[in-house]
Design a protein around this motif. Structure first.
Motif: not given
Length: 98
Positions: A41-46, A48-55, A94-95
């Motif tokens: 919930p604390h991740l910004t949209t950007l 989330r995009i970076e984490v998705t790419r890395s994951f 994110p909410a």
């Protein structure tokens, strides 16, 4: 009779060791799940995009290291299910905080 008792004793020891290991894996899964719930919930949209790419890259790297290992279908199904669930959660916006 002694051989059978020894064999049964070894089976019991193996089952106990496997139960302990499965318990430890269950505890690890629970902690990582709660970490995921707390952080996402604390991740910004950007972020989330970076984490998705890395994951995605980390998953691809792990899969490439296991290409030659014969793993059961259940392993692959669980890996795919959890990977897709994490990617779906990361894809949600994110909410908004008040």
């Amino acid at each position: 009779m002694s051989d059978i008792e020894n064999l049964l004793g070894l089976v019991v020891e193996l089952m106990a060791a496997n139960t302990r290991r499965m318990s430890a894996l269950g505890a690890q899964a629970m902690v990582w799940g709660k970490f995921h719930e707390a952080v996402l919930p604390h991740l910004t949209t950007l972020q989330r995009i970076e984490v998705t790419r890395s994951f995605r890259q980390c998953i691809e790297d792990a899969l490439s290291m296991m290409d030659d290992l014969p793993l059961p279908a259940e392993y692959h199904a669980a890996l795919l299910e959890l990977t897709n669930a994490i990617l779906a959660a990361l894809a949600q916006e994110p909410a908004r905080r008040p």
